[in-house]
Design a protein around this motif. Sequence first.
Motif, PDB file in Angstrom:
ATOM      1  N   LEU A   1      21.339  12.009  22.807  1.00  0.00           N
ATOM      2  CA  LEU A   1      21.507  13.315  22.946  1.00  0.00           C
ATOM      3  C   LEU A   1      21.488  13.960  24.787  1.00  0.00           C
ATOM      4  CD1 LEU A   1      20.968  16.399  21.570  1.00  0.00           C
ATOM      5  CD2 LEU A   1      18.747  15.751  21.686  1.00  0.00           C
ATOM      6  N   VAL A   2      21.985  14.449  25.078  1.00  0.00           N
ATOM      7  CA  VAL A   2      21.898  14.991  26.405  1.00  0.00           C
ATOM      8  C   VAL A   2      21.786  16.661  26.377  1.00  0.00           C
ATOM      9  CG1 VAL A   2      23.379  15.870  28.732  1.00  0.00           C
ATOM     10  CG2 VAL A   2      23.855  14.058  27.472  1.00  0.00           C
ATOM     11  N   VAL A   3      20.443  17.296  26.814  1.00  0.00           N
ATOM     12  CA  VAL A   3      20.011  18.679  26.627  1.00  0.00           C
ATOM     13  C   VAL A   3      20.101  18.902  28.079  1.00  0.00           C
ATOM     14  CG1 VAL A   3      17.724  20.338  25.350  1.00  0.00           C
ATOM     15  CG2 VAL A   3      17.796  17.512  25.032  1.00  0.00           C
ATOM     16  N   LEU A   4      20.726  20.122  28.275  1.00  0.00           N
ATOM     17  CA  LEU A   4      21.012  20.833  29.450  1.00  0.00           C
ATOM     18  C   LEU A   4      20.670  22.108  29.377  1.00  0.00           C
ATOM     19  CD1 LEU A   4      23.012  20.743  32.146  1.00  0.00           C
ATOM     20  CD2 LEU A   4      25.403  21.861  30.133  1.00  0.00           C
ATOM     21  N   HIS A   5      20.072  22.701  30.179  1.00  0.00           N
ATOM     22  CA  HIS A   5      20.379  24.077  30.850  1.00  0.00           C
ATOM     23  C   HIS A   5      20.856  24.525  31.913  1.00  0.00           C
ATOM     24  CE1 HIS A   5      18.210  27.787  31.083  1.00  0.00           C
ATOM     25  NE2 HIS A   5      17.707  27.838  32.580  1.00  0.00           N
TER      26      HIS A   5
ATOM     27  N   HIS B   1      17.492  10.803  24.828  1.00  0.00           N
ATOM     28  CA  HIS B   1      17.771  11.907  25.031  1.00  0.00           C
ATOM     29  C   HIS B   1      17.907  11.560  26.668  1.00  0.00           C
ATOM     30  CE1 HIS B   1      13.839  12.317  25.389  1.00  0.00           C
ATOM     31  NE2 HIS B   1      13.818  13.441  25.787  1.00  0.00           N
ATOM     32  N   THR B   2      18.425  12.463  27.627  1.00  0.00           N
ATOM     33  CA  THR B   2      18.355  13.075  28.702  1.00  0.00           C
ATOM     34  C   THR B   2      18.287  14.086  28.583  1.00  0.00           C
ATOM     35  OG1 THR B   2      20.664  12.792  29.152  1.00  0.00           O
ATOM     36  CG2 THR B   2      18.947  10.701  30.146  1.00  0.00           C
ATOM     37  N   SER B   3      17.802  15.219  29.668  1.00  0.00           N
ATOM     38  CA  SER B   3      17.859  16.424  30.367  1.00  0.00           C
ATOM     39  C   SER B   3      18.000  16.575  31.515  1.00  0.00           C
ATOM     40  CB  SER B   3      16.034  16.454  29.588  1.00  0.00           C
ATOM     41  OG  SER B   3      15.084  16.530  30.969  1.00  0.00           O
ATOM     42  N   ILE B   4      19.222  18.129  31.837  1.00  0.00           N
ATOM     43  CA  ILE B   4      19.867  17.727  32.653  1.00  0.00           C
ATOM     44  C   ILE B   4      19.662  19.131  33.457  1.00  0.00           C
ATOM     45  CG2 ILE B   4      22.132  18.031  33.863  1.00  0.00           C
ATOM     46  CD1 ILE B   4      23.096  15.954  32.180  1.00  0.00           C
ATOM     47  N   ILE B   5      19.263  20.205  34.199  1.00  0.00           N
ATOM     48  CA  ILE B   5      19.073  21.176  34.369  1.00  0.00           C
ATOM     49  C   ILE B   5      20.406  20.989  35.730  1.00  0.00           C
ATOM     50  CG2 ILE B   5      18.399  22.951  35.668  1.00  0.00           C
ATOM     51  CD1 ILE B   5      16.357  22.534  33.818  1.00  0.00           C
ATOM     52  N   SER B   6      21.367  22.310  35.522  1.00  0.00           N
ATOM     53  CA  SER B   6      22.592  22.096  36.630  1.00  0.00           C
ATOM     54  C   SER B   6      22.656  23.697  36.939  1.00  0.00           C
ATOM     55  CB  SER B   6      23.819  21.753  36.090  1.00  0.00           C
ATOM     56  OG  SER B   6      24.089  22.476  34.544  1.00  0.00           O
ATOM     57  N   ARG B   7      23.275  23.995  38.163  1.00  0.00           N
ATOM     58  CA  ARG B   7      24.170  25.633  38.270  1.00  0.00           C
ATOM     59  C   ARG B   7      24.975  25.401  38.034  1.00  0.00           C
ATOM     60  NH1 ARG B   7      21.677  27.236  44.321  1.00  0.00           N
ATOM     61  NH2 ARG B   7      23.162  29.269  44.432  1.00  0.00           N
TER      62      ARG B   7
END
Length: 157
Positions: free
Chosen positions: A39-43, A97-103
């Motif tokens: 799971l990759v969690v993205l905001h 899982h990993t979590s990522i904040i991107s713009r």
Amino acid sequence: MTASKEAGKKILCALDFSEHTEAVINEALEQAEKFKAELVVLHVLNEHIFEEITRIHGRVQAMGGELYEKAVQGLGDEKEEQLRQVLVKVNAARVPHTSIISRGYPFEEILRMADEMNADLIVMGAKGRMSLARQLRFGGQAEKVFRRAKCSVLFVR
């Protein structure tokens, strides 16, 4: 997800911290458990916000060049903490899982990330934080993802 994609399955969960956030992440976690998927969690920090900050910053130059940098850093830090809290609350540690904040622009970033990671499934809210008037004028992020995604998309209400 189909049985033919069983090895190395990947799920992208896009969170916007709307009222549906917990339902979205819980569904993504259920799917990840069911299919033994990563799971990759993205905001996505919405680029429209940064455009507005830049516009405002141009009007308040008397404050020095720090306003923009502080606003950007503060927003990123705030969203990282929100994401961390949500993942702890729903016990995301139960699946890899990993979590990522991107713009960027949310639908573009979601699609880019899904392509980059070769996602089998995108899980996201059916409705986000955008106002109804804006959704009617520009089309919702969810609809744009649905129309352009190369993989399956699961919407959560």
